[in-house]
Motif scaffolding. Sequence first.
Motif, PDB file in Angstrom:
ATOM      1  N   ALA B  16      12.980  39.207   6.604  1.00 45.31           N
ATOM      2  CA  ALA B  16      11.962  38.983   5.571  1.00 45.31           C
ATOM      3  C   ALA B  16      11.302  37.769   5.730  1.00 45.31           C
ATOM      4  CB  ALA B  16      12.492  39.045   4.168  1.00 45.31           C
ATOM      5  N   GLU B  17      11.705  36.897   6.685  1.00 46.09           N
ATOM      6  CA  GLU B  17      10.609  35.599   7.113  1.00 46.09           C
ATOM      7  C   GLU B  17       9.723  35.740   8.034  1.00 46.09           C
ATOM      8  OE1 GLU B  17      12.379  34.063   4.074  1.00 46.09           O
ATOM      9  OE2 GLU B  17      11.462  32.626   5.278  1.00 46.09           O
ATOM     10  N   THR B  18       8.833  34.912   8.184  1.00 48.16           N
ATOM     11  CA  THR B  18       8.042  34.840   9.146  1.00 48.16           C
ATOM     12  C   THR B  18       8.237  33.890  10.508  1.00 48.16           C
ATOM     13  OG1 THR B  18       6.371  34.928   7.559  1.00 48.16           O
ATOM     14  CG2 THR B  18       5.488  34.301   9.601  1.00 48.16           C
ATOM     15  N   VAL B  19       7.680  34.569  11.580  1.00 50.81           N
ATOM     16  CA  VAL B  19       8.277  33.697  12.760  1.00 50.81           C
ATOM     17  C   VAL B  19       6.763  33.760  13.762  1.00 50.81           C
ATOM     18  CG1 VAL B  19       8.924  35.845  14.025  1.00 50.81           C
ATOM     19  CG2 VAL B  19       9.896  33.420  14.809  1.00 50.81           C
ATOM     20  N   THR B  20       6.729  32.687  14.474  1.00 51.75           N
ATOM     21  CA  THR B  20       5.658  32.651  15.185  1.00 51.75           C
ATOM     22  C   THR B  20       5.979  32.329  16.825  1.00 51.75           C
ATOM     23  OG1 THR B  20       4.039  31.714  13.790  1.00 51.75           O
ATOM     24  CG2 THR B  20       3.418  31.411  16.061  1.00 51.75           C
ATOM     25  N   LEU B  21       5.652  33.317  17.818  1.00 45.21           N
ATOM     26  CA  LEU B  21       5.997  33.110  19.098  1.00 45.21           C
ATOM     27  C   LEU B  21       4.719  32.485  19.976  1.00 45.21           C
ATOM     28  CD1 LEU B  21       7.580  36.568  19.674  1.00 45.21           C
ATOM     29  CD2 LEU B  21       8.766  34.528  18.774  1.00 45.21           C
ATOM     30  N   SER B  22       5.167  31.496  20.944  1.00 47.85           N
ATOM     31  CA  SER B  22       3.942  30.756  21.509  1.00 47.85           C
ATOM     32  C   SER B  22       3.577  31.499  22.897  1.00 47.85           C
ATOM     33  CB  SER B  22       4.457  29.397  21.707  1.00 47.85           C
ATOM     34  OG  SER B  22       4.602  28.936  20.344  1.00 47.85           O
ATOM     35  N   CYS B  23       2.381  31.209  23.172  1.00 41.05           N
ATOM     36  CA  CYS B  23       2.059  31.791  24.569  1.00 41.05           C
ATOM     37  C   CYS B  23       0.566  30.858  24.893  1.00 41.05           C
ATOM     38  CB  CYS B  23       1.591  33.178  24.433  1.00 41.05           C
ATOM     39  SG  CYS B  23       0.765  33.881  26.120  1.00 41.05           S
ATOM     40  N   THR B  24       0.763  30.444  26.074  1.00 41.81           N
ATOM     41  CA  THR B  24      -0.515  29.789  26.645  1.00 41.81           C
ATOM     42  C   THR B  24      -0.891  30.394  28.092  1.00 41.81           C
ATOM     43  OG1 THR B  24       0.921  28.015  27.685  1.00 41.81           O
ATOM     44  CG2 THR B  24       0.169  27.492  25.538  1.00 41.81           C
ATOM     45  N   TYR B  25      -2.032  30.320  28.243  1.00 38.85           N
ATOM     46  CA  TYR B  25      -2.524  31.187  29.475  1.00 38.85           C
ATOM     47  C   TYR B  25      -3.489  30.298  30.416  1.00 38.85           C
ATOM     48  CZ  TYR B  25      -6.369  32.268  26.477  1.00 38.85           C
ATOM     49  OH  TYR B  25      -7.638  32.037  25.858  1.00 38.85           O
ATOM     50  N   ASP B  26      -3.664  30.460  31.426  1.00 35.39           N
ATOM     51  CA  ASP B  26      -4.767  29.614  32.004  1.00 35.39           C
ATOM     52  C   ASP B  26      -5.506  30.622  32.986  1.00 35.39           C
ATOM     53  OD1 ASP B  26      -4.644  27.249  34.841  1.00 35.39           O
ATOM     54  OD2 ASP B  26      -6.330  27.607  33.427  1.00 35.39           O
ATOM     55  N   THR B  27      -7.086  30.622  32.855  1.00 27.54           N
ATOM     56  CA  THR B  27      -7.821  31.686  33.505  1.00 27.54           C
ATOM     57  C   THR B  27      -9.157  31.113  33.737  1.00 27.54           C
ATOM     58  OG1 THR B  27      -8.933  33.841  33.453  1.00 27.54           O
ATOM     59  CG2 THR B  27      -8.704  32.651  31.304  1.00 27.54           C
ATOM     60  N   SER B  28      -9.725  31.310  34.668  1.00 29.94           N
ATOM     61  CA  SER B  28     -11.078  30.897  35.270  1.00 29.94           C
ATOM     62  C   SER B  28     -12.150  32.072  34.578  1.00 29.94           C
ATOM     63  CB  SER B  28     -11.270  30.686  36.378  1.00 29.94           C
ATOM     64  OG  SER B  28     -10.943  31.941  37.166  1.00 29.94           O
ATOM     65  N   GLU B  29     -11.752  33.240  34.312  1.00 33.41           N
ATOM     66  CA  GLU B  29     -12.588  34.154  33.723  1.00 33.41           C
ATOM     67  C   GLU B  29     -13.210  33.998  32.501  1.00 33.41           C
ATOM     68  OE1 GLU B  29     -12.143  35.806  37.142  1.00 33.41           O
ATOM     69  OE2 GLU B  29     -13.334  36.730  35.891  1.00 33.41           O
ATOM     70  N   SER B  30     -14.465  34.269  32.157  1.00 36.95           N
ATOM     71  CA  SER B  30     -15.321  34.098  30.942  1.00 36.95           C
ATOM     72  C   SER B  30     -14.829  34.981  29.870  1.00 36.95           C
ATOM     73  CB  SER B  30     -16.366  33.775  31.074  1.00 36.95           C
ATOM     74  OG  SER B  30     -17.140  34.894  31.696  1.00 36.95           O
ATOM     75  N   ASP B  31     -14.511  36.478  30.496  1.00 41.02           N
ATOM     76  CA  ASP B  31     -14.230  37.508  29.722  1.00 41.02           C
ATOM     77  C   ASP B  31     -12.668  38.135  30.037  1.00 41.02           C
ATOM     78  OD1 ASP B  31     -15.665  40.960  29.270  1.00 41.02           O
ATOM     79  OD2 ASP B  31     -14.555  39.643  27.999  1.00 41.02           O
ATOM     80  N   TYR B  32     -11.788  38.195  29.251  1.00 44.08           N
ATOM     81  CA  TYR B  32     -10.692  38.719  29.594  1.00 44.08           C
ATOM     82  C   TYR B  32     -10.102  39.219  28.223  1.00 44.08           C
ATOM     83  CZ  TYR B  32      -9.779  33.929  27.674  1.00 44.08           C
ATOM     84  OH  TYR B  32      -9.728  32.905  27.021  1.00 44.08           O
ATOM     85  N   TYR B  33      -8.977  39.765  28.432  1.00 46.27           N
ATOM     86  CA  TYR B  33      -8.111  40.415  27.675  1.00 46.27           C
ATOM     87  C   TYR B  33      -6.493  39.662  27.527  1.00 46.27           C
ATOM     88  CZ  TYR B  33     -11.951  43.795  27.251  1.00 46.27           C
ATOM     89  OH  TYR B  33     -13.230  44.240  27.045  1.00 46.27           O
ATOM     90  N   LEU B  34      -6.019  39.453  26.057  1.00 46.04           N
ATOM     91  CA  LEU B  34      -4.778  39.220  25.959  1.00 46.04           C
ATOM     92  C   LEU B  34      -4.012  40.402  25.129  1.00 46.04           C
ATOM     93  CD1 LEU B  34      -5.641  35.687  24.790  1.00 46.04           C
ATOM     94  CD2 LEU B  34      -4.563  36.167  27.008  1.00 46.04           C
ATOM     95  N   PHE B  35      -2.831  40.242  25.544  1.00 47.60           N
ATOM     96  CA  PHE B  35      -1.892  41.204  24.687  1.00 47.60           C
ATOM     97  C   PHE B  35      -0.565  40.804  24.609  1.00 47.60           C
ATOM     98  CE2 PHE B  35      -4.449  44.856  26.422  1.00 47.60           C
ATOM     99  CZ  PHE B  35      -5.050  44.345  27.566  1.00 47.60           C
ATOM    100  N   TRP B  36       0.229  41.241  23.390  1.00 44.98           N
ATOM    101  CA  TRP B  36       1.556  40.938  23.204  1.00 44.98           C
ATOM    102  C   TRP B  36       2.253  42.387  23.382  1.00 44.98           C
ATOM    103  CZ3 TRP B  36       4.616  36.798  22.943  1.00 44.98           C
ATOM    104  CH2 TRP B  36       3.915  35.677  22.641  1.00 44.98           C
ATOM    105  N   TYR B  37       3.363  42.623  24.232  1.00 44.07           N
ATOM    106  CA  TYR B  37       4.028  43.659  24.256  1.00 44.07           C
ATOM    107  C   TYR B  37       5.341  43.330  23.678  1.00 44.07           C
ATOM    108  CZ  TYR B  37       0.757  45.974  27.142  1.00 44.07           C
ATOM    109  OH  TYR B  37      -0.478  46.442  27.888  1.00 44.07           O
ATOM    110  N   LYS B  38       6.170  44.507  23.176  1.00 44.86           N
ATOM    111  CA  LYS B  38       7.666  44.250  22.592  1.00 44.86           C
ATOM    112  C   LYS B  38       8.457  45.259  23.660  1.00 44.86           C
ATOM    113  CE  LYS B  38      10.003  46.206  18.558  1.00 44.86           C
ATOM    114  NZ  LYS B  38      10.052  46.643  17.440  1.00 44.86           N
TER     115      LYS B  38
END
Lengths: 115, 116
Positions: B16-38
Amino acid sequence: DGGITQSPKYLFRKEGQNVTLSCEQNLNHDAMYWYRQDPGQGLRLIYYSQIVNDFQKGDIAEGYSVSREKKESFPLTVTSAQKNPTAFYLCASSARAGQGALEQYFGPGTRLTVT
Amino acid sequence: AQTVTQSQPEMSVQEAETVTLSCTYDTSESDYYLFWYKQPPSRQMILVIRQEAYKQQNATENRFSVNFQKAAKSFSLKISDSQLGDAAMYFCASTAWGPGTYKYIFGTGTRLKVLA
């Protein structure tokens, strides 16, 4: 129902034998991918294909081979040259870049054990 | 080379509590997509949420939302009202497209434990 199937779920082989993992999709996706997953590591790309009769090496292609003769099928062969073949293998598909939703859809995976 | 980094190998949250998972990325592209998978114990990969980089608005899917900070190249996942079924490995991923190259890059994952 549309989806990706991988067979078998568990596969056992003796060292020195080649083995082929099956991956079939009926999502009408152009692109298909093979990943290897080891404990403590993310998904590492083995091979991918954007279109029939074309495929490209990923980051860890050594010891593996693929074919893409049909849009629906992308089998992976683990050859005897692969030094540590025991792993969990995931197949995925997606629409081609610029042609729709871009998330990957994954199969249930195949656990390969080589002794 | 494009990279995706998840610096938290394991996280725990009370039901019932809240949690935050961190992610950092590095890309040289100007257009890209990000995803979270379980990836639950069954090992079936399931898409949780998707973010297009050109959209400033953070994506939301029911109890799951992201905090997308494009300049900082950060893409964190917030899970609200955590449930026992949320226990799984969570992978952050990015498209990695270039001339003739259409790949996805995955982080090493964060194992989320939900405590009853």
